[in-house]
Each structure stands twice: as C-alpha cells, then as structure tokens.
Design a protein around this motif. Structure first.
Motif, PDB file in Angstrom:
ATOM      1  N   LYS A 107       0.807  -1.218   0.000  1.00  0.00           N
ATOM      2  CA  LYS A 107       0.000   0.000   0.000  1.00  0.00           C
ATOM      3  C   LYS A 107       0.846   1.276   0.000  1.00  0.00           C
ATOM      4  O   LYS A 107       0.328   2.353  -0.255  1.00  0.00           O
ATOM      5  CB  LYS A 107      -0.936   0.010   1.206  1.00  0.00           C
ATOM      6  CG  LYS A 107      -1.951  -1.107   1.173  1.00  0.00           C
ATOM      7  CD  LYS A 107      -2.782  -1.113   2.438  1.00  0.00           C
ATOM      8  CE  LYS A 107      -3.690  -2.327   2.475  1.00  0.00           C
ATOM      9  NZ  LYS A 107      -4.365  -2.451   3.778  1.00  0.00           N
ATOM     10  N   THR A 108       2.127   1.154   0.298  1.00  0.00           N
ATOM     11  CA  THR A 108       2.984   2.343   0.316  1.00  0.00           C
ATOM     12  C   THR A 108       3.235   2.875  -1.088  1.00  0.00           C
ATOM     13  O   THR A 108       3.571   4.044  -1.248  1.00  0.00           O
ATOM     14  CB  THR A 108       4.344   2.049   0.973  1.00  0.00           C
ATOM     15  OG1 THR A 108       5.061   1.100   0.184  1.00  0.00           O
ATOM     16  CG2 THR A 108       4.194   1.567   2.405  1.00  0.00           C
ATOM     17  N   GLY A 109       3.127   1.994  -2.093  1.00  0.00           N
ATOM     18  CA  GLY A 109       3.417   2.407  -3.467  1.00  0.00           C
ATOM     19  C   GLY A 109       4.894   2.442  -3.788  1.00  0.00           C
ATOM     20  O   GLY A 109       5.288   2.780  -4.903  1.00  0.00           O
ATOM     21  N   LEU A 110       5.732   2.090  -2.825  1.00  0.00           N
ATOM     22  CA  LEU A 110       7.176   2.151  -3.043  1.00  0.00           C
ATOM     23  C   LEU A 110       7.667   0.988  -3.892  1.00  0.00           C
ATOM     24  O   LEU A 110       8.562   1.146  -4.723  1.00  0.00           O
ATOM     25  CB  LEU A 110       7.911   2.145  -1.702  1.00  0.00           C
ATOM     26  CG  LEU A 110       7.630   3.328  -0.782  1.00  0.00           C
ATOM     27  CD1 LEU A 110       8.239   3.096   0.592  1.00  0.00           C
ATOM     28  CD2 LEU A 110       8.164   4.612  -1.396  1.00  0.00           C
ATOM     29  N   LYS A 111       7.090  -0.173  -3.666  1.00  0.00           N
ATOM     30  CA  LYS A 111       7.581  -1.398  -4.295  1.00  0.00           C
ATOM     31  C   LYS A 111       7.549  -1.325  -5.820  1.00  0.00           C
ATOM     32  O   LYS A 111       8.436  -1.839  -6.492  1.00  0.00           O
ATOM     33  CB  LYS A 111       6.752  -2.583  -3.794  1.00  0.00           C
ATOM     34  CG  LYS A 111       7.436  -3.900  -3.891  1.00  0.00           C
ATOM     35  CD  LYS A 111       6.621  -4.963  -3.156  1.00  0.00           C
ATOM     36  CE  LYS A 111       7.339  -6.272  -3.193  1.00  0.00           C
ATOM     37  NZ  LYS A 111       6.590  -7.314  -2.496  1.00  0.00           N
TER      38      LYS A 111
END
Length: 138
Positions: A107-111
């Motif tokens: 959910k962080t969108g970093l991956k």
C-alpha cells in the motif's frame, strides 16, 4: 486495531502526504538515517539478510517480552526500507509480530518503483524479522 496495525496506518498516512514517489523515497531514506546504530558485533554473516542486492544486517533482542530490532545497510534506500519494518514491528510481542499482516508495504506504493531485486528484498526483510520473532516465541 492492534499496535502494529495502528503503526502501519500512521506510516501509510505519513507517506500519503507526498504526491510524488521520489518524495516518498526521500522520506524513507530519512527514516533509515534515524535508525539506532546496530552493534558492531552484529555486522557479521550470521546477521546478514541473504539474497538482498545490498548488504543488510538485522539483529533482534528481547526485553520485557517485546522484540526490538536493529539494522543497518550499505545502501541508503535499503536502510530506509528496513526502517519501515522496524518502525512497525519493533517493541511488539513475538506473537503480534508473527501474526502481523505485512501487506501494508504494498500500500505504500514504493515497491512498484523498485528494481525487482530490491522489491524482493522487502519480502526477505519481512521474513527475517518474523523468523527472529519466532526464535523468541514460546
């Protein structure tokens, strides 16, 4: 809501402030810079997370029934990524760590902005942290 779930939600809210993924990475790198130093004695092959592109050392100690994590990396972004997990899991009981849903990292969108090897490192970090908690459980 559990302590871990609350920390995950707070972290997601903090990251949600940033509209641009590069700003999110700067925030994550900043978290890594704030990590408590890992003991020099833990900078060995036993504490190294194998399979990561960068070198990542992870140590854990049990105090008063709670697990506290310490980590370091030779990469700023990797150190920041493990800082995310430490922020969420450190200070929790082994059982809480073992049952924690680590899907928050998606959910962080970093991956989605990481190279595949770095994205895989996130899974390795989460697994190693749970394994350290398991060693303290029971």
């Amino acid at each position: 809501m559990s302590g871990i779930a609350e920390k995950q939600q707070r972290l997601l809210e903090d990251l949600g402030i940033f509209q641009d993924w590069t700003e999110r990475y700067e925030y994550v790198i900043g978290l890594g810079k704030k990590l408590e130093p890992i003991a020099d004695s833990a900078r060995d092959s036993e504490h190294l997370i194998k399979g990561c592109q960068s070198q990542v050392w992870l140590d854990a100690v049990m105090k008063d029934g709670r697990v506290y994590y310490y980590a370091d990396s030779d990469s700023l972004i990797t150190k920041g990524m493990i800082a995310l997990f430490i922020d969420v899991l450190s200070g929790e009981t082994p059982d809480a760590i073992l049952t924690a849903d680590m899907g928050f990292i998606e959910k962080t969108g970093l991956k989605e902005h990481l190279a595949p090897t770095r994205a895989n490192a996130l899974n390795l970090m989460a697994t190693q942290m749970k394994q350290r908690a398991l060693a303290f459980a029971g």
